[in-house]
Enzyme design. Structure first.
Site, PDB file in Angstrom:
ATOM      1  N   HIS A  82      20.580   4.364  17.979  1.00  0.00           N
ATOM      2  CA  HIS A  82      20.369   4.980  19.303  1.00  0.00           C
ATOM      3  C   HIS A  82      21.208   4.295  20.385  1.00  0.00           C
ATOM      4  O   HIS A  82      21.791   4.965  21.235  1.00  0.00           O
ATOM      5  CB  HIS A  82      18.883   4.956  19.684  1.00  0.00           C
ATOM      6  CG  HIS A  82      18.021   5.725  18.726  1.00  0.00           C
ATOM      7  ND1 HIS A  82      16.657   5.652  18.733  1.00  0.00           N
ATOM      8  CD2 HIS A  82      18.338   6.576  17.721  1.00  0.00           C
ATOM      9  CE1 HIS A  82      16.164   6.431  17.781  1.00  0.00           C
ATOM     10  NE2 HIS A  82      17.172   6.990  17.138  1.00  0.00           N
ATOM     11  N   HIS A 239      17.488  15.337  18.488  1.00  0.00           N
ATOM     12  CA  HIS A 239      17.442  13.937  18.052  1.00  0.00           C
ATOM     13  C   HIS A 239      18.313  13.713  16.813  1.00  0.00           C
ATOM     14  O   HIS A 239      18.925  12.661  16.653  1.00  0.00           O
ATOM     15  CB  HIS A 239      16.018  13.447  17.791  1.00  0.00           C
ATOM     16  CG  HIS A 239      16.000  11.969  17.544  1.00  0.00           C
ATOM     17  ND1 HIS A 239      15.970  11.056  18.571  1.00  0.00           N
ATOM     18  CD2 HIS A 239      16.127  11.255  16.404  1.00  0.00           C
ATOM     19  CE1 HIS A 239      16.057   9.834  18.060  1.00  0.00           C
ATOM     20  NE2 HIS A 239      16.153   9.934  16.741  1.00  0.00           N
ATOM     21  N   HIS A 266      20.522   9.609   7.884  1.00  0.00           N
ATOM     22  CA  HIS A 266      21.377   8.421   8.031  1.00  0.00           C
ATOM     23  C   HIS A 266      22.291   8.207   6.831  1.00  0.00           C
ATOM     24  O   HIS A 266      23.442   7.800   6.986  1.00  0.00           O
ATOM     25  CB  HIS A 266      20.522   7.179   8.258  1.00  0.00           C
ATOM     26  CG  HIS A 266      19.806   7.189   9.577  1.00  0.00           C
ATOM     27  ND1 HIS A 266      20.480   7.303  10.772  1.00  0.00           N
ATOM     28  CD2 HIS A 266      18.499   7.107   9.899  1.00  0.00           C
ATOM     29  CE1 HIS A 266      19.607   7.290  11.770  1.00  0.00           C
ATOM     30  NE2 HIS A 266      18.388   7.169  11.265  1.00  0.00           N
ATOM     31  N   HIS A 345      70.675   7.408 -15.882  1.00  0.00           N
ATOM     32  CA  HIS A 345      69.210   7.598 -15.804  1.00  0.00           C
ATOM     33  C   HIS A 345      68.874   8.799 -14.938  1.00  0.00           C
ATOM     34  O   HIS A 345      68.454   8.646 -13.813  1.00  0.00           O
ATOM     35  CB  HIS A 345      68.562   6.347 -15.204  1.00  0.00           C
ATOM     36  CG  HIS A 345      67.097   6.251 -15.461  1.00  0.00           C
ATOM     37  ND1 HIS A 345      66.151   6.731 -14.587  1.00  0.00           N
ATOM     38  CD2 HIS A 345      66.398   5.742 -16.499  1.00  0.00           C
ATOM     39  CE1 HIS A 345      64.939   6.495 -15.058  1.00  0.00           C
ATOM     40  NE2 HIS A 345      65.062   5.900 -16.214  1.00  0.00           N
TER      41      HIS A 345
HETATM   42 ZN   LIG Z   1      16.957   8.351  15.528  1.00  0.00          ZN
END
Ligand SMILES: [Zn+2]
Length: 440
Positions: A82, A239, A266, A345
């Site tokens: 937060h 939120h 999260h 080559h």
């Molecule tokens: Zn939170």
């Protein structure tokens, strides 16, 4: 006309407030302090000996259960999301968050108290431009529990989020551009919400001593319990956006992209932050100057030949274009059809032999060794090559950017270098080389 670059910002002055820690229930004082450019957000544990600091970076992420915990060594700071969201969204790039406990004061469970604190401290511009992560290709992360986060290219930082509880109750959607004004008005006041069944066992075990209806909304079945009524009818999804912003702040760069998140948490937020950090590392490794700098930044052919004993046809570095640090540099080699190795080559199908690329890496690494030893009387001899990979053919006309980084030097005699060759923004070969020093 070039637009003025967006500048980094820090807080104008130190400011603090005291509150309750969620998990321990103890009093904690949090203070914000100004910090220099490019230092990012750092958490400081004032209560511990030597007052250690932890960078708010994704590589320091420790756990994501219920809240985001970062740590370095044995030191931890819990529930950082937060305060990080508030700092990042309010435009603070660099700051020290000093605390006398292992987590910030929970406030009312939203980011409101941190926004108030940032307002008190002020936000001030610094002299260096901000660092961005521009989304080029769509990225996504998902989980078995139904979380999906997609990151799309966008010129702004936007978040569109869908939240749904068990049995799809409290399904909510919110979409916004993340700016200080929108964050402060629409997101910062949105409080944490928890499900009664999830917190009941924690309360019984006394693991959330500071938790109460004053700092969280508790959902029990159909009922919504909180001290004050809902601040928004869709407070839950707001939120969730707050948490996404806080977790993605661990990237340490301003994201230019659109986050589309369905039931984010999260763990998946952190997984996306990790993916962004990995992509940024990849881009940095491939980033090469488009023009050849002259002067102090590198070495021209003459200077290269003063250091390396190799000569045509065995000199595989035209120039060193930059020294990033004492242990890191980039050399360049333009490959022409006139290289002797193309004659055999391979006739009709000219491909640069991989061993010549390893030789080029060894020569660039030798220049680093020379710079470090600061003497021409000794020379680094190439002893072994590990982890050698040839990923793409190198053709006549290609310009190879040869990256070398010294990773280990054991005493006076041995050194190790990690190297890779880049052509057209793709890694064509890589190797870990070991050297020993001998007198010439
Ligand atoms: Zn939170």
């Amino acid at each position: 006309m070039a637009s003025t670059p967006e500048l980094q910002h820090t807080v104008g002055k130190s400011a603090g407030f005291t509150g309750t820690a969620l998990h321990t229930g103890e009093r904690v004082t949090l203070r914000l302090h100004p910090a220099p450019v490019d230092s990012g957000i750092k958490f400081k544990r004032k209560d511990l000996q030597d007052e250690p600091t932890i960078d708010a970076k994704i590589e320091n992420l420790k756990t994501v259960e219920r809240a985001t915990t970062i740590g370095e060594g044995p030191v931890r700071v819990h529930t950082v999301e937060h305060v990080l969201a508030a700092l990042w969204a309010m435009g603070v790039d660099n700051a020290v968050v000093e605390m006398d406990a292992n987590e910030p004061p929970i406030g009312d469970g939203s980011a409101q108290s941190y926004v108030d604190l940032i307002r008190k401290a002020g936000v001030t511009a610094q002299e260096e431009p901000r660092k961005f992560f521009h989304v080029r290709d769509t990225m996504h992360v998902e989980s078995k529990t139904g979380t999906l986060i997609i990151l799309l290219p966008d010129e702004k930082f936007r978040i569109s989020c869908t939240q749904a509880g068990p049995n799809n109750q409290f399904s909510q959607f919110f979409s916004m551009e993340v700016t200080p004004a929108v964050f402060e008005r629409e997101i910062a006041p949105a409080r944490t919400f928890v499900y009664y069944e999830d917190v009941k066992p924690l309360m019984d075990k006394n693991l959330i001593k500071g938790g109460s209806l004053e700092n969280a909304i508790v959902v029990r079945g159909e009922a919504v319990l909180s001290k004050e009524p809902l601040r928004f009818s869709d407070e839950f999804v707001r939120h969730k956006i707050l948490d996404v912003i806080g977790d993605l702040a661990l990237v340490g760069r301003r994201i230019r992209g659109h986050v589309v998140a369905v039931k984010p948490g999260h763990a998946t937020n952190a997984e996306l932050a990790r993916a962004i950090a990995r992509e940024q590392t990849r881009r940095s490794a491939l980033a090469t100057p488009r023009t050849m700098p002259s002067g102090d930044g590198g070495l021209d052919t003459d200077q290269v030949m003063q250091i390396l004993p190799h000569r045509f046809p065995f000199l595989m570095v035209d120039r060193i274009i930059s020294f990033e640090t004492e242990t890191k540099c980039v050399g360049v080699k333009t490959v022409t059809i006139n290289e002797p190795f193309f004659q055999g080559h391979f006739p009709g199908h000219p491909v640069m032999p991989g061993v010549m690329q390893v030789e080029a890496m060894a020569q660039v690494a030798s220049i680093l060794l020379f710079k470090l030893a600061k003497t021409t009387s000794r020379i680094g001899y190439f002893m072994s090559a590990d982890e050698v990979k040839f990923r793409k053919p190198v053709l006549p006309g290609d310009t190879i950017f040869i990256h070398a980084e010294l990773t280990k030097s054991r005493g006076e005699r041995l050194a190790k270098a990690k190297c890779h060759c880049v052509v057209n923004d793709a890694i064509v070969s890589e190797a870990e080389l070991m050297f020993t020093f001998l007198d010439k």
